[in-house]
Design a protein around this motif. Structure first.
Motif, PDB file in Angstrom:
ATOM      1  N   PRO A 116     -33.148   4.927  18.996  1.00 36.52           N
ATOM      2  CA  PRO A 116     -34.150   5.793  18.346  1.00 36.52           C
ATOM      3  C   PRO A 116     -34.560   7.007  19.167  1.00 36.52           C
ATOM      4  CG  PRO A 116     -34.737   3.485  18.070  1.00 36.52           C
ATOM      5  CD  PRO A 116     -33.586   3.520  19.026  1.00 36.52           C
ATOM      6  N   LEU A 117     -34.430   6.942  20.483  1.00 34.83           N
ATOM      7  CA  LEU A 117     -34.808   8.075  21.333  1.00 34.83           C
ATOM      8  C   LEU A 117     -33.792   9.202  21.274  1.00 34.83           C
ATOM      9  CD1 LEU A 117     -36.151   6.343  24.570  1.00 34.83           C
ATOM     10  CD2 LEU A 117     -37.477   7.461  22.787  1.00 34.83           C
ATOM     11  N   VAL A 118     -32.597   8.912  20.775  1.00 30.69           N
ATOM     12  CA  VAL A 118     -31.541   9.928  20.753  1.00 30.69           C
ATOM     13  C   VAL A 118     -31.844  11.005  19.719  1.00 30.69           C
ATOM     14  CG1 VAL A 118     -29.084  10.320  20.355  1.00 30.69           C
ATOM     15  CG2 VAL A 118     -29.833   8.263  21.558  1.00 30.69           C
ATOM     16  N   ALA A 119     -32.348  10.616  18.560  1.00 27.95           N
ATOM     17  CA  ALA A 119     -32.600  11.563  17.479  1.00 27.95           C
ATOM     18  C   ALA A 119     -33.859  12.378  17.736  1.00 27.95           C
ATOM     19  CB  ALA A 119     -32.727  10.814  16.150  1.00 27.95           C
ATOM     20  N   THR A 120     -33.889  13.591  17.216  1.00 27.87           N
ATOM     21  CA  THR A 120     -35.077  14.433  17.325  1.00 27.87           C
ATOM     22  C   THR A 120     -36.150  13.925  16.359  1.00 27.87           C
ATOM     23  OG1 THR A 120     -34.285  15.967  15.633  1.00 27.87           O
ATOM     24  CG2 THR A 120     -33.671  16.428  17.921  1.00 27.87           C
ATOM     25  N   PRO A 121     -37.435  14.163  16.656  1.00 30.64           N
ATOM     26  CA  PRO A 121     -38.508  13.688  15.763  1.00 30.64           C
ATOM     27  C   PRO A 121     -38.395  14.212  14.337  1.00 30.64           C
ATOM     28  CG  PRO A 121     -39.409  14.304  17.892  1.00 30.64           C
ATOM     29  CD  PRO A 121     -37.979  14.733  17.909  1.00 30.64           C
ATOM     30  N   VAL A 122     -37.940  15.461  14.173  1.00 37.31           N
ATOM     31  CA  VAL A 122     -37.800  16.006  12.815  1.00 37.31           C
ATOM     32  C   VAL A 122     -36.729  15.244  12.044  1.00 37.31           C
ATOM     33  CG1 VAL A 122     -37.140  18.036  11.471  1.00 37.31           C
ATOM     34  CG2 VAL A 122     -38.622  18.294  13.473  1.00 37.31           C
ATOM     35  N   ALA A 123     -35.590  14.967  12.700  1.00 33.30           N
ATOM     36  CA  ALA A 123     -34.532  14.201  12.043  1.00 33.30           C
ATOM     37  C   ALA A 123     -35.002  12.798  11.702  1.00 33.30           C
ATOM     38  CB  ALA A 123     -33.296  14.146  12.949  1.00 33.30           C
ATOM     39  N   VAL A 124     -35.762  12.189  12.614  1.00 32.30           N
ATOM     40  CA  VAL A 124     -36.320  10.859  12.349  1.00 32.30           C
ATOM     41  C   VAL A 124     -37.268  10.912  11.163  1.00 32.30           C
ATOM     42  CG1 VAL A 124     -37.826   9.054  13.267  1.00 32.30           C
ATOM     43  CG2 VAL A 124     -36.043  10.034  14.702  1.00 32.30           C
ATOM     44  N   GLY A 125     -38.112  11.933  11.114  1.00 29.83           N
ATOM     45  CA  GLY A 125     -39.048  12.071   9.998  1.00 29.83           C
ATOM     46  C   GLY A 125     -38.340  12.224   8.666  1.00 29.83           C
ATOM     47  N   MET A 126     -37.297  13.042   8.619  1.00 34.40           N
ATOM     48  CA  MET A 126     -36.561  13.234   7.368  1.00 34.40           C
ATOM     49  C   MET A 126     -35.833  11.964   6.955  1.00 34.40           C
ATOM     50  SD  MET A 126     -37.433  16.203   6.563  1.00 34.40           S
ATOM     51  CE  MET A 126     -36.386  16.348   5.121  1.00 34.40           C
ATOM     52  N   MET A 127     -35.297  11.216   7.934  1.00 32.80           N
ATOM     53  CA  MET A 127     -34.609   9.963   7.624  1.00 32.80           C
ATOM     54  C   MET A 127     -35.570   8.961   6.994  1.00 32.80           C
ATOM     55  SD  MET A 127     -32.818   7.265  10.241  1.00 32.80           S
ATOM     56  CE  MET A 127     -34.425   6.736  10.861  1.00 32.80           C
ATOM     57  N   TRP A 128     -36.743   8.769   7.627  1.00 30.11           N
ATOM     58  CA  TRP A 128     -37.697   7.810   7.086  1.00 30.11           C
ATOM     59  C   TRP A 128     -38.333   8.307   5.793  1.00 30.11           C
ATOM     60  CZ3 TRP A 128     -38.027   2.920   8.291  1.00 30.11           C
ATOM     61  CH2 TRP A 128     -37.536   2.489   9.523  1.00 30.11           C
ATOM     62  N   ARG A 129     -38.374   9.609   5.607  1.00 28.86           N
ATOM     63  CA  ARG A 129     -38.871  10.140   4.330  1.00 28.86           C
ATOM     64  C   ARG A 129     -37.970   9.709   3.184  1.00 28.86           C
ATOM     65  NH1 ARG A 129     -40.079  16.559   3.075  1.00 28.86           N
ATOM     66  NH2 ARG A 129     -40.820  16.277   0.926  1.00 28.86           N
ATOM     67  N   LEU A 130     -36.661   9.701   3.419  1.00 26.79           N
ATOM     68  CA  LEU A 130     -35.725   9.228   2.399  1.00 26.79           C
ATOM     69  C   LEU A 130     -35.830   7.712   2.213  1.00 26.79           C
ATOM     70  CD1 LEU A 130     -32.547  11.345   3.291  1.00 26.79           C
ATOM     71  CD2 LEU A 130     -34.066  11.639   1.324  1.00 26.79           C
ATOM     72  N   ILE A 131     -35.991   6.990   3.328  1.00 28.61           N
ATOM     73  CA  ILE A 131     -36.094   5.535   3.234  1.00 28.61           C
ATOM     74  C   ILE A 131     -37.325   5.123   2.445  1.00 28.61           C
ATOM     75  CG2 ILE A 131     -36.460   3.420   4.578  1.00 28.61           C
ATOM     76  CD1 ILE A 131     -34.720   4.639   6.757  1.00 28.61           C
ATOM     77  N   PHE A 132     -38.446   5.837   2.647  1.00 30.49           N
ATOM     78  CA  PHE A 132     -39.703   5.491   1.985  1.00 30.49           C
ATOM     79  C   PHE A 132     -39.934   6.267   0.682  1.00 30.49           C
ATOM     80  CE2 PHE A 132     -41.109   4.312   6.423  1.00 30.49           C
ATOM     81  CZ  PHE A 132     -41.181   2.947   6.152  1.00 30.49           C
TER      82      PHE A 132
END
Length: 296
Positions: A116-132
């Protein structure tokens, strides 16, 4: 003359070599702070180059009297930081203790935990936005499979902030694991072995032996992650956009100041919020440092 200067330079060579970098970093910190402080006592709007008048502490009075946006943003900042940090510390400690002793395949487990530390926070946010996503998100599909109705997650007024706290915990718990694991591996095994010989069980050895020895590392982890969590912006803005959502449900101080600056171009009020936010962080750091010295 030259010999005396050469001798002086030789005695202070470590400061002379470091001085250019220290001055450069100092200017990088001081200039924005001074400019922000100046804007906070003006009525600057529209453009920072436009003419503005000195208003003294009027902006601070206005901000402190704002119970619609400022104080709720302060509360959300503390709720987000405190909740995420508490879970990250507990979960990080548990994972670090599991990884403390060598076991088969530990290298692969450590790599997986750090992903999880590899990805940037924006990419993480967009990924979880799709998941949720309430319509096509995988999270609601899993709930439907087990007979639980779909949840609003990020779209709900009262569920958005806890959901984003979960996202923050998912991404930054590995950082706590790294810090605590480094502290655990540096501990001597003799106190733990002595407690084991005296008949202490695993919980007693952890609570009365390991944790006190690890206190300095825990404080470092709390300070580093706590300050970073206070400044969280990318995940919040990437998932909820302007204003932290339609009801400002995830609007923290960072999101609030960003909106004042780039949505409303109210640089005077925005700078006031940032100055207060900076003072808040300094006060928290001072309290933690003072408490650490008191413990010693």
């Amino acid at each position: 003359m030259w010999k005396s200067y050469s001798a002086w330079a030789n005695r202070h060579r470590k400061w002379l070599f470091a001085a250019p970098a220290m001055i450069f970093v100092g200017l990088l910190i001081a200039i924005p702070l001074v400019w922000t402080l100046y804007l906070s006592v003006t009525d600057s709007k529209g453009s920072v180059r436009a003419a503005s008048d000195f208003v003294g502490l009027a902006n601070y009075v206005e901000v402190f009297a704002d119970f619609d946006r400022f104080w709720p943003a302060v509360a959300r900042t503390f709720i987000f930081t405190g909740g995420a940090l508490a879970v990250e510390m507990v979960l990080g400690m548990c994972i670090a203790l599991l990884l403390w002793r060598p076991f088969k395949g530990e290298k692969w487990v450590r790599v997986a935990i750090l992903l999880p530390l590899v990805a940037t926070p924006v990419a993480v946010g967009m990924m979880w936005r799709l998941i949720f996503d309430p319509n096509i998100g995988f999270a609601n599909q899993v709930l439907n499979w087990v007979g639980i109705p779909s949840q609003p997650w990020l779209s709900g007024q009262y569920t958005a902030l806890p959901t984003l706290m979960f996202v923050d915990i998912w991404q930054w718990t590995p950082m706590i694991v790294l810090i605590l694991l480094a502290g655990l591996t540096s501990l001597s095994e003799e106190p733990d072995e002595a407690a084991r010989i005296d008949g202490a069980n695993a919980w007693q050895r952890f609570w009365f032996v390991t944790l006190p020895l690890l206190r300095a590392t825990v404080i470092v982890a709390i300070v580093l992650r706590g300050i970073d969590a206070l400044k969280t912006f990318d995940i919040l803005y990437a998932t909820k956009g302007k204003g932290g959502g339609s009801f400002h449900e995830v609007e923290t101080l960072n999101v609030y100041a960003y909106g004042l600056s780039f949505d409303y171009n109210d640089y005077g009020i925005a700078s006031t919020v940032l100055v207060l936010f900076f003072l808040l962080i300094i006060a928290i750091m001072w309290l933690v440092t003072y408490r650490r010295k008191a413990d010693r």
